[in-house]
Design a protein around this motif. Structure first.
Motif, PDB file in Angstrom:
ATOM      1  N   VAL A  41       6.031  17.678  13.210  1.00 21.09           N
ATOM      2  CA  VAL A  41       7.128  16.833  12.758  1.00 21.09           C
ATOM      3  C   VAL A  41       7.162  15.504  13.510  1.00 21.09           C
ATOM      4  N   LEU A  42       6.959  15.550  14.822  1.00 22.31           N
ATOM      5  CA  LEU A  42       7.014  14.336  15.621  1.00 22.31           C
ATOM      6  C   LEU A  42       5.911  13.352  15.214  1.00 22.31           C
ATOM      7  N   LEU A  43       4.697  13.865  15.056  1.00 19.67           N
ATOM      8  CA  LEU A  43       3.592  13.000  14.657  1.00 19.67           C
ATOM      9  C   LEU A  43       3.797  12.478  13.240  1.00 19.67           C
ATOM     10  N   ARG A  44       4.264  13.351  12.353  1.00 19.18           N
ATOM     11  CA  ARG A  44       4.492  12.937  10.966  1.00 19.18           C
ATOM     12  C   ARG A  44       5.519  11.810  10.902  1.00 19.18           C
ATOM     13  N   GLU A  45       6.648  11.989  11.584  1.00 25.17           N
ATOM     14  CA  GLU A  45       7.679  10.960  11.563  1.00 25.17           C
ATOM     15  C   GLU A  45       7.202   9.687  12.255  1.00 25.17           C
ATOM     16  N   GLY A  46       6.371   9.853  13.294  1.00 26.19           N
ATOM     17  CA  GLY A  46       5.818   8.686  13.958  1.00 26.19           C
ATOM     18  C   GLY A  46       4.921   7.879  13.033  1.00 26.19           C
ATOM     19  N   LEU A  47       4.099   8.580  12.245  1.00 26.58           N
ATOM     20  CA  LEU A  47       3.233   7.903  11.284  1.00 26.58           C
ATOM     21  C   LEU A  47       4.051   7.189  10.208  1.00 26.58           C
ATOM     22  N   VAL A  48       5.120   7.844   9.750  1.00 27.88           N
ATOM     23  CA  VAL A  48       5.978   7.228   8.738  1.00 27.88           C
ATOM     24  C   VAL A  48       6.544   5.913   9.262  1.00 27.88           C
TER      25      VAL A  48
ATOM     26  N   THR B 249       5.403   7.179   0.226  1.00 25.83           N
ATOM     27  CA  THR B 249       6.044   7.799  -0.926  1.00 25.83           C
ATOM     28  C   THR B 249       6.419   9.248  -0.677  1.00 25.83           C
ATOM     29  N   ALA B 250       5.743   9.887   0.308  1.00 23.41           N
ATOM     30  CA  ALA B 250       6.065  11.274   0.661  1.00 23.41           C
ATOM     31  C   ALA B 250       5.433  11.600   2.003  1.00 23.41           C
ATOM     32  N   SER B 251       6.091  12.501   2.743  1.00 24.64           N
ATOM     33  CA  SER B 251       5.512  13.030   3.987  1.00 24.64           C
ATOM     34  C   SER B 251       5.776  14.526   3.992  1.00 24.64           C
ATOM     35  N   VAL B 252       4.705  15.325   4.120  1.00 21.00           N
ATOM     36  CA  VAL B 252       4.803  16.781   3.983  1.00 21.00           C
ATOM     37  C   VAL B 252       4.118  17.467   5.153  1.00 21.00           C
ATOM     38  N   GLY B 253       4.387  18.769   5.305  1.00 22.27           N
ATOM     39  CA  GLY B 253       3.839  19.521   6.423  1.00 22.27           C
ATOM     40  C   GLY B 253       2.838  20.585   6.048  1.00 22.27           C
ATOM     41  N   THR B 254       2.469  20.664   4.748  1.00 18.46           N
ATOM     42  CA  THR B 254       1.509  21.677   4.312  1.00 18.46           C
ATOM     43  C   THR B 254       0.531  21.075   3.309  1.00 18.46           C
ATOM     44  N   ALA B 255      -0.633  21.696   3.195  1.00 17.31           N
ATOM     45  CA  ALA B 255      -1.618  21.251   2.214  1.00 17.31           C
ATOM     46  C   ALA B 255      -1.100  21.494   0.794  1.00 17.31           C
TER      47      ALA B 255
ATOM     48  N   MET C 126       0.849  -1.196   0.000  1.00 13.53           N
ATOM     49  CA  MET C 126       0.000   0.000   0.000  1.00 13.53           C
ATOM     50  C   MET C 126       0.886   1.249   0.000  1.00 13.53           C
ATOM     51  N   ARG C 127       0.673   2.140  -0.958  1.00 14.78           N
ATOM     52  CA  ARG C 127       1.469   3.353  -1.096  1.00 14.78           C
ATOM     53  C   ARG C 127       0.705   4.515  -0.446  1.00 14.78           C
ATOM     54  N   VAL C 128       1.408   5.241   0.438  1.00 12.91           N
ATOM     55  CA  VAL C 128       0.754   6.250   1.265  1.00 12.91           C
ATOM     56  C   VAL C 128       1.509   7.579   1.183  1.00 12.91           C
ATOM     57  N   VAL C 129       0.752   8.679   1.131  1.00 11.67           N
ATOM     58  CA  VAL C 129       1.305  10.028   1.307  1.00 11.67           C
ATOM     59  C   VAL C 129       0.737  10.585   2.612  1.00 11.67           C
ATOM     60  N   ILE C 130       1.614  11.143   3.444  1.00  7.73           N
ATOM     61  CA  ILE C 130       1.214  11.681   4.744  1.00  7.73           C
ATOM     62  C   ILE C 130       1.352  13.196   4.737  1.00  7.73           C
ATOM     63  N   ALA C 131       0.318  13.897   5.216  1.00 12.56           N
ATOM     64  CA  ALA C 131       0.363  15.359   5.367  1.00 12.56           C
ATOM     65  C   ALA C 131       0.042  15.699   6.814  1.00 12.56           C
ATOM     66  N   GLU C 132       1.034  16.180   7.553  1.00 14.94           N
ATOM     67  CA  GLU C 132       0.893  16.498   8.974  1.00 14.94           C
ATOM     68  C   GLU C 132       1.960  17.529   9.335  1.00 14.94           C
ATOM     69  N   ASP C 133       1.532  18.668   9.930  1.00 16.45           N
ATOM     70  CA  ASP C 133       2.501  19.725  10.202  1.00 16.45           C
ATOM     71  C   ASP C 133       3.330  19.485  11.455  1.00 16.45           C
TER      72      ASP C 133
END
Length: 215
Positions: free
Chosen positions: A10-17, A28-34, A1-8
């Motif tokens: 950083v700790l939560l974003r990296e945790g999700l990754v 495939t990508a993790s970003v902090g803005t819409a 399953m290929r996933v893109v994460i958008a969460e501003d």
């Protein structure tokens, strides 16, 4: 399953990754803005997007508005929204359109990693997953005190139905018979003034879409 994460965050974003990659997903990508999220969708075609609601620059509803764009422009991409709050206006728009591959969960109510991963897989597979509080608030907004007419058991059935479960799944979760589930569902639709819905996993989305179309 290929996933893109958008969460501003950083700790939560990296945790999700880390969580998703440990579960075998490809992030495939993790970003902090819409804006960054939509740019990635131009480059990538993931199976599912996981997005926060409130992101820079205004920290209001950028993520949810981006989710609406994704649903319109890339309908094959599933979207799971994570939020601290129920943003009623945009949530109604999100749920009133295409009724497959969509989820809306409240961060503070996600207490189990396994359940979160299961919800993500269901959304990516074309199912629907809604936090019961999302359903409750939208129904209250559209039907006022009619929700008060539901019995405690009917509220439990509605909440479990919001998780995308079939009659059998609701029966197993609440430890009651399938015939009792069917009876409760009929009572719910009757009390909310809704036509009977088919017994599939998108019933709650159909209900919310119906409510969203009526004054």
């Amino acid at each position: 399953m290929r996933v893109v994460i958008a969460e501003d965050s950083v700790l939560l974003r990296e945790g999700l990754v880390r969580l998703l990659e440990r579960d075998g997903c490809t992030v495939t990508a993790s970003v902090g803005t819409a804006e960054g999220l939509l740019a990635e969708l131009d480059r990538e075609r993931p199976d599912v997007v996981v997005t926060d609601v409130r992101m820079p620059p205004s920290h209001t509803d950028e993520g949810l508005r981006a989710a609406l764009v994704i649903r319109r422009s890339w309908p094959e991409v599933a979207v799971l929204v994570l939020s601290q709050y129920v943003e009623e206006q945009y949530a109604t728009e999100l749920l009133a359109g295409q009724t497959t591959g969509v989820g809306y969960l409240l961060k503070d109510r996600i207490a189990d990693v396994t359940e979160f991963l299961d919800a993500l897989r269901r959304v990516a597979a074309g199912g629907t997953v809604l936090d019961p509080e999302v359903v409750s608030q939208l129904l209250v907004r559209r039907r006022g005190d009619r929700l008060d007419a539901l019995t405690p058991r009917e509220r439990e059935v509605l909440a479990t139905m919001a998780e995308g479960r079939s009659n059998a799944g609701i029966a197993a979760a609440l430890h009651i018979g399938e015939s009792a589930v069917a009876k409760h569902i009929n009572n719910i639709f009757a009390k909310l003034g809704l036509a009977h819905a088919d017994n599939d996993h998108r019933r709650v989305l159909a209900v919310l879409a119906h409510l969203g179309d009526r004054p």
